[in-house]
Each structure stands twice: as C-alpha cells, then as structure tokens.
Enzyme design. Structure first.
Site, PDB file in Angstrom:
ATOM      1  CG  ASN A   8      -2.757  -0.870   3.600  1.00  0.00           C
ATOM      2  OD1 ASN A   8      -2.503  -0.671   2.405  1.00  0.00           O
ATOM      3  ND2 ASN A   8      -2.059  -0.322   4.581  1.00  0.00           N
ATOM      4  CD  GLU A 163      -3.349   0.368  10.683  1.00  0.00           C
ATOM      5  OE1 GLU A 163      -3.628  -0.782  10.304  1.00  0.00           O
ATOM      6  OE2 GLU A 163      -2.704   1.158   9.980  1.00  0.00           O
TER       7      GLU A 163
HETATM    8  P1  PGA Z   1      -0.277  -5.527   9.052  1.00  0.00           P
HETATM    9  O1  PGA Z   1      -0.534  -4.051   8.441  1.00  0.00           O
HETATM   10  O2  PGA Z   1      -1.636  -6.190   9.170  1.00  0.00           O
HETATM   11  O3  PGA Z   1       0.607  -6.203   8.043  1.00  0.00           O
HETATM   12  O4  PGA Z   1       0.366  -5.337  10.370  1.00  0.00           O
HETATM   13  C1  PGA Z   1      -1.606  -3.264   8.881  1.00  0.00           C
HETATM   14  C2  PGA Z   1      -1.588  -1.955   8.158  1.00  0.00           C
HETATM   15  O5  PGA Z   1      -0.515  -1.463   7.821  1.00  0.00           O
HETATM   16  O6  PGA Z   1      -2.637  -1.349   7.889  1.00  0.00           O
END
Ligand code: PGA
Length: 243
Positions: A8, A163
C-alpha cells in the site's frame, strides 16, 4: 496456498518513481512465486498498467467511488481503472475510516460495487488503541466484519486485512500472540458464515519482523505500507520464509 504480499503505497511516489520501481521490481522479484499486489496512487494508474503489463503482479486502487461514472468531483472510477488493467481495490483502510470519515455502510456499498465489477477487494479492519486497551478488539473487528460484508456472497473475491490502527505507520507491531488471537477470531467469524477468504496482517511489517509474523497460524500474508516503498525492504519481506 500461496502467500499474499500487498503493497500500500498511500500518497507516495509519482509516475516516474512508479515506472522505475516496477522496472526494477520485475528484474529483482523473479524467484517469488507468491502473489504480489500493489495499491498505487490513482494518478499512477496508467504507468502501473504499462509497467506491469504481462507480469504476474496485480495492481489496483486505494480508493474509488462506488458508481461507474457521474458527478463525484475528485473521485476515482473503478471502471476506468479496470479498463487500464486494475484487478484490485482497497476498502476500509484505517486512513479512509478515521481520517476521511468513511462509514461502515458506505464501505459495504464499495465492496458490493467492486465485487460487481469483478475487482478483488482487500477489506481492512482493526481496532484503535483505546479500544484495545478497553479489551474491545474482538467486538470492534466483529462489528466491522458484520457491517462491511453484509450481503456478500461466499464466492466474492475478497481478502481481509487485519490492521490494528495503533500499529500502522508507528513502528509498533502487534506481537505474534496478538496477531494470532485476532486472526483466529476473524477466521472463526468467516467460517461461521461460509467464507474462505485469506487474512493478511498489516501494521509496521518490516524485514525484521516478517518471518516471525508469517509463521503465525492463520496469517496468509501481509499488507505493507512504509516498507513497501523500497524494493529492497519489500523484496526481503516477500522472501522472508526462504532464508
Ligand atoms: P505500515 O502501513 O506498514 O506503514 O504500518 C500499513 C498499512 O497502512 O496498510
């Protein structure tokens, strides 16, 4: 089953960096047999489409409006992205929920629309810190699943991304135990409704913690933000189990 590694990119990278990344990625990621997916900023859709043509790597939008076209100033058309070759879309990311204010009912509409367009959805769920501290994690993610997947058929092309909001972009990763508990709850919820969707973990995944988190039962892959912006770190995450 193949593992799934989804990047992402959020609001990072322009067309030039996107092209360079994908040109390099296609050379570097040759040995990777798992499923690798990229959620690119909509302004890079054409470049992603060209640069990933005839590759095994799928790409898609981080956001869209659930109509084919219309008077929706500033929004992205999933139908146009699809015509460019997009196969995926992200729905319910915590930044869309908590920064942009998207509500459960709207997320359910987006999922239904994407399914109707034959676009695979990655549906994000996760609790905020006060909710975890109040021991409401299970309640929150269950409610998000109830609302988001209401009326969705078992044959729909969906993957869930658990998440925890407090772990996104903060460098604080959930412990393997926390990830296992949450994923087991999600799996139980899915099984109870006849769904067999994969479950990804996301939240500060990096090369240093990828192997231990991938080893957690019920983790089918990752949704990676910050560490997916560089080829080197994303490649290490995608090949964490091979060394
Ligand atoms: P991060 O983001 O790996 O930078 O914590 C994950 C996401 O927002 O999908």
């Amino acid at each position: 089953m193949k593992r799934i590694f989804a990047a992402n990119w959020k609001m990072f990278k322009g067309p030039k960096e996107t092209r360079t990344f994908f040109e390099e990625w296609r050379k570097s990621a040759i040995g990777i047999l798992d499923s690798v997916q990229f959620f690119v900023p909509a302004l890079n859709a054409s470049v992603a489409s060209e640069a990933l043509l005839d590759s095994d790597f799928a790409w898609g939008l981080q956001n869209f409006y659930p109509e084919i076209e219309g008077a929706y100033t500033g929004e992205n058309s999933l139908a146009v992205a699809k015509s460019l070759g997009a196969r995926l879309a992200l729905v319910g990311h915590s930044e869309r929920r908590h920064v942009l204010g998207e509500k459960d009912e709207f997320l359910n509409r987006k999922i239904k629309f994407a399914c109707h367009q034959d676009i695979q959805v990655t549906f994000c769920i996760g609790e905020q810190l006060p909710e975890r501290e109040a021991k409401q994690t299970v309640q929150v993610i269950t409610q998000q699943l109830d609302a988001g997947l209401d009326g969705i058929e078992a044959t729909a092309k969906i993957q869930i991304a658990y998440e925890p909001v407090w772990a996104i972009g903060t460098g604080k990763t959930a412990t393997p135990e926390m990830v296992m508990q949450a994923h087991q709850e999600v799996r139980k919820w899915l099984n109870g409704r006849g769904y067999d969707f994969p479950i990804l973990y996301g939240g500060s995944v990096k090369p240093e913690n990828a192997k231990e988190l991938l080893a957690v039962p019920a983790v089918d892959g990752f949704l990676v933000g910050g560490a997916s912006l560089q080829i080197d770190s994303f490649l290490k995450i995608c090949s964490a189990m091979s060394h």
